[in-house]
Enzyme design. Structure first.
Site, PDB file in Angstrom:
ATOM      1  N   GLU A   1      13.053 -15.887  46.176  1.00  0.00           N
ATOM      2  CA  GLU A   1      12.848 -15.131  47.411  1.00  0.00           C
ATOM      3  C   GLU A   1      13.752 -15.641  48.545  1.00  0.00           C
ATOM      4  OE1 GLU A   1       8.305 -13.542  46.922  1.00  0.00           O
ATOM      5  OE2 GLU A   1       8.552 -15.460  47.930  1.00  0.00           O
TER       6      GLU A   1
ATOM      7  N   GLU B   1       7.528  -9.867  40.587  1.00  0.00           N
ATOM      8  CA  GLU B   1       6.193 -10.102  41.135  1.00  0.00           C
ATOM      9  C   GLU B   1       5.568  -8.777  41.545  1.00  0.00           C
ATOM     10  OE1 GLU B   1       5.779 -13.051  44.163  1.00  0.00           O
ATOM     11  OE2 GLU B   1       6.961 -14.563  43.097  1.00  0.00           O
TER      12      GLU B   1
END
Length: 841
Positions: free
Chosen positions: A183, A252
């Protein structure tokens, strides 16, 4: 899974008398999918983090994940757990990474290994070891040589371990994907050109390790070739990779959300989660990972945040204890089966998109292997009647129907046919405990301090995260002539802290406490200062509640009392204590004496009997012994009568507890419309976390030691051990519920009508003991609130009782003949039932 890879994986699963050849599996990718041994695959994956459960749980969790239709287990690698001090590694117990991966291999599944080594994950310090902060010249996650050297060293360590155990698919192992960084996109913007240089370096470094499997970066649009960039979020149907020759991957798919002390429980309806996944697949997505599939527990002091709860349940398909959360587990299992029926057309062709209405469309995949269609209704308010291939279809709001043959609906994301489990924590009374108490010493503070300093020191710089607790101690001289001593205005004390919690003691007495929040972890304390003439001891107990896990410039983050610390109301006005001489004590005396351990708890005299309950003062240690309850149900401690602190069982830390009451908006929830974390809240007005998981593998048959450290004061007599069990099951199924078995039979040329059925199943060792509600007709409500509608068969209860009472599981066909006739012809009917599950005598 290719035959070669399957043989290699299963070769490690059973003991055989012949040698099993190691089969090297080629893992590549193209624009459609990840290819395993040359075969494009639709891959369903689930996050299970090995330190958040026990090794004894891993087999069961992974087998349930496989039963739920998953192909892949995804996990982070936890740097601070594996290298707690520089060069000293830990790969034992819950951190036995090799054992975990081999457990996945034994089950015949793949692994996506997210090395990071930054992980976020609501984990303490984002997975970084705290010692990294004190490497000279370091700047985290940017083009900084000290950081890159440390990151490369750990990454090489993990890759080397995996290679030495032949765990990459290129060696015949289960690891088909690896991840570097995590991320980085939002953080990278903060660093500009240095961030761009860093991410290019990270990709080149990872690829250069020659694992033989693709590397992934999630939430990083600039992931350089050959690294695949992937999506994280509640929805990813608008995501496309940064190059046309890369597959569309969702690393995710958030199955729920994390929980913070003082916050509500965030739940995501399975109808919406299934809708998000189906929408991603119909847009060409081929890899979907549920974050989390089993959240587990933040044992010890591993929770990040700050203020992340010890429970990391995440509303996942497998709950914190490893039990199936129904209907989420079962409904997703049916989704996976339906998508797999469409696999060959999905990976062979691009969709043809056809408009079916103002907010409805069809995605059709045609290839030599067949035809598959996804019919979508994006309207969140109403059903839609659509015509597709000259057939009529009814689509519920905010839903997608899956047609593996472009004709028959086998699954609709909003139509749930599996049961709902009602869970309970059941204390049988056999676990009552006799408590003893030991008061943490406050009066003797600073007698032998760790260090003294002029001014205030940053907490982590002193503790290095060896304890949540740091004492800041100084003295204040008060002249006997002060007006407040003759009845004047009382004094007050103000303290500024970087967080996360603060307890203020003056002359050994608690004056007050203050807490930060996740939104603002800084503390501004203001309270009375009960000083006396002469020398007064001011002791500030600063408490860390999990180190932050997300953000930039980790090297600059502060914790603890930063000042100013000011006494107000003296004759001189205000007295600033900030730059006085301060003494520091790391941790609690009880920690130093290891009162939480079997050996250390015997080193002091414990208060016994009725005095324990009468004397509920702060900073107290409690101890009790208990025998392990019978059975194999998961166990939990009820800590609702306590305040805030930590728990240990036989010397192992269960985690932090805090009876902070949840504030939020729990007015109800509906699956339709875009989901966001605040949408579906539960638990308002209740403790955010009351129950704390006690792994059975940590227990011995008798005389288990339970130690609790309480910061604020609580009633230990009400602490209880309970079993997590199924108390009841519900189902609500239409007579026209889609059925995968119907399509499979019809597709082979023998059309045959199969009646929809209600399936009820209690937990192992339980039977259905009563039917609380049953209605064949048009029942209203949901599980726990069912009631009869305008149409109802009077035989409903008797039919369900006859079919189900006394059995662990039962199946009831939904047909008028089964209920003695049709109570309302020409009306679509359903069966709604709520049954009680009881432990067999």
């Amino acid at each position: 899974m290719g035959r070669g890879c399957l043989a290699a994986l299963l070769g490690g699963a059973v003991a055989v008398a012949v040698l099993v050849a190691v089969v090297h599996c080629a893992v590549t990718y193209d624009k459609k999918a990840v290819l395993v041994d040359g075969q494009r695959r639709i891959l369903f994956s689930g996050s299970i983090h090995y330190p958040r459960s026990t090794p004894e749980m891993w087999d069961g969790l992974i087998e349930k994940a496989k039963d739920g239709g998953l192909d892949v287990i995804q996990t982070y690698v936890f740097w601070n757990g594996h290298e707690p001090t520089p060069g000293n590694y830990n790969f034992e117990g819950r951190y036995d990474l090799v054992r975990f991966i081999k457990t996945v291999q034994k089950a015949g599944m793949f692994v996506h290994l997210r090395i990071g080594p930054y992980i976020c994950g609501e984990w303490n310090f984002g997975g970084f070891p705290v010692w990294l902060k004190y490497v000279p010249g370091i700047s985290f996650r940017t083009d900084n040589e000290p950081f890159k050297n440390a990151m490369q060293g750990f990454t090489e360590k993990i890759v080397g371990m995996m290679k030495s155990e032949n765990l990459f698919a290129s060696q015949g192992g289960p690891i088909i994907l690896s991840q570097i960084e995590n991320e980085y996109g939002p953080e990278g913007k903060e660093f500009g050109a240095a961030g761009k240089a860093y991410i290019n370096w990270a990709a080149k470094m990872a690829v250069g390790l020659d694992t033989g499997v693709p590397w992934v970066m999630c939430k990083e649009d600039d992931a350089p070739d050959p690294v695949i960039n992937a999506c994280n979020g509640f929805y990813c149907d608008t995501f496309s990779p940064n190059k046309p020759y890369k597959p569309t991957m969702w690393t995710e798919a958030w199955s729920g959300w994390f929980t913070e002390f003082g916050g509500t429980i965030r739940q995501r309806p399975v109808e919406d989660l299934a809708f998000g996944v189906a929408r991603f697949v119909q847009k060409g997505g081929s890899f979907i990972n549920y974050y989390m599939y089993h959240g587990g527990t933040n044992f010890g002091r591993t929770a990040g945040g700050p203020f992340i709860t010890t429970s990391y349940d995440y509303d996942a398909p497998l709950d914190e204890y490893g039990l199936a959360r129904e209907p989420k587990f079962g409904h997703l299992k049916e989704l996976h089966r339906a998508v797999k029926l469409c696999e060959q057309p999905l990976v062979s062709a691009d969709p043809t998109v056809t408009t079916l209405g103002s907010m409805q469309e069809a995605h059709v995949f045609r290839s030599s292997s067949g035809c598959a269609a996804f019919l979508a209704n994006y309207n969140s308010n109403s059903y839609a009647k659509v015509i597709f291939n000259n057939e009529n279809y009814s689509l519920p709001p905010w839903s997608i129907s899956i047609l593996p043959d472009c004709k028959n609906v086998v699954f609709n994301t909003a139509t749930v046919g599996v049961q709902t489990n009602q869970m309970q924590m059941w204390a049988d009374g056999a676990s009552s405990m006799m408590w003893e108490k030991y008061d943490e010493e406050v009066d003797s503070l600073a007698a032998a301090p760790l260090l003294t300093s002029t001014g205030l020191l940053e907490q982590l710089n002193v503790t290095r995260d060896t304890s949540d607790y740091l004492w800041y101690i100084t003295s204040v001289e008060v002249d006997p002539s002060e007006k407040f001593l003759q009845g004047g205005t009382p004094l007050s004390l103000t303290v500024q802290s970087a967080g996360h919690a603060l307890h203020v003691f003056i002359n050994g007495q608690l004056q007050g406490s203050a807490y930060g929040t996740r939104e603002d972890r800084k503390i501004s304390y203001s309270g009375n200062a009960n000083l006396r003439a002469g020398t007064n001891k001011v002791a500030l107990l600063s408490v860390a509640c999990g180190l932050p896990n997300v953000g930039v410039h980790y090297e600059t983050w502060n914790t603890g009392v930063v000042g100013p610390v000011v006494i107000h109301g003296l004759d001189e006005g205000s007295r600033d204590l900030t730059w006085q001489t301060w003494s520091y004590q790391v941790g609690l005396k009880g920690e130093q004496m290891n009162l939480n351990s079997l050996e250390g708890s015997g080193s002091v005299e414990w208060m016994q009997g009725s005095l324990v309950a009468q004397n509920q003062q702060p900073l107290a240690w409690y101890r009790a012994y208990f025998d392990t309850p019978s059975g194999d149900e998961p166990l939990a401690l009820d800590m609702g009568s306590m305040g805030k602190g930590q728990i240990w069982i036989n010397g192992q830390s269960i985690g932090r507890y805090w009876t902070a009451y949840a504030e939020g908006d729990c007015k109800g929830c509906h699956y339709t419309g875009s989901y966001r974390a605040p949408k579906c809240q539960a638990g308002c007005g209740q403790p955010t976390q009351r129950w704390y998981h006690v792994p059975r593998s940590w227990l011995q048959p008798t005389r288990n030691l339970l130690v609790v450290f309480e910061e604020l004061g609580g009633d230990s007599s009400k602490i209880a051990l309970a079993k997590r069990t199924v108390s009841g099951v519900c189902a609500d199924v239409s007579e026209y519920h889609p059925n995968i078995k119907n399509w499979q039979i019809e597709s082979y040329g023998e059309p045959e009508f199969h009646t929809a059925k209600v399936h009820l199943k209690c937990a192992p060792g339980q039977t259905i003991s009563a039917i609380k509600f049953a209605s064949f007709g048009t029942p209203l409500g949901t599980c726990g609130t069912f009631q009869q509608g305008e149409c109802h068969s009077i035989n409903s209860n008797s039919v369900l009782e006859k079919k189900c009472i006394g059995l662990q599981r039962c199946v009831v066909a939904i047909s008028p003949s089964n209920f003695g006739g049709d109570p309302c012809p020409e009306v679509m009917k359903r069966v709604a039932v709520e049954a009680v599950c009881s432990t067999a005598a």
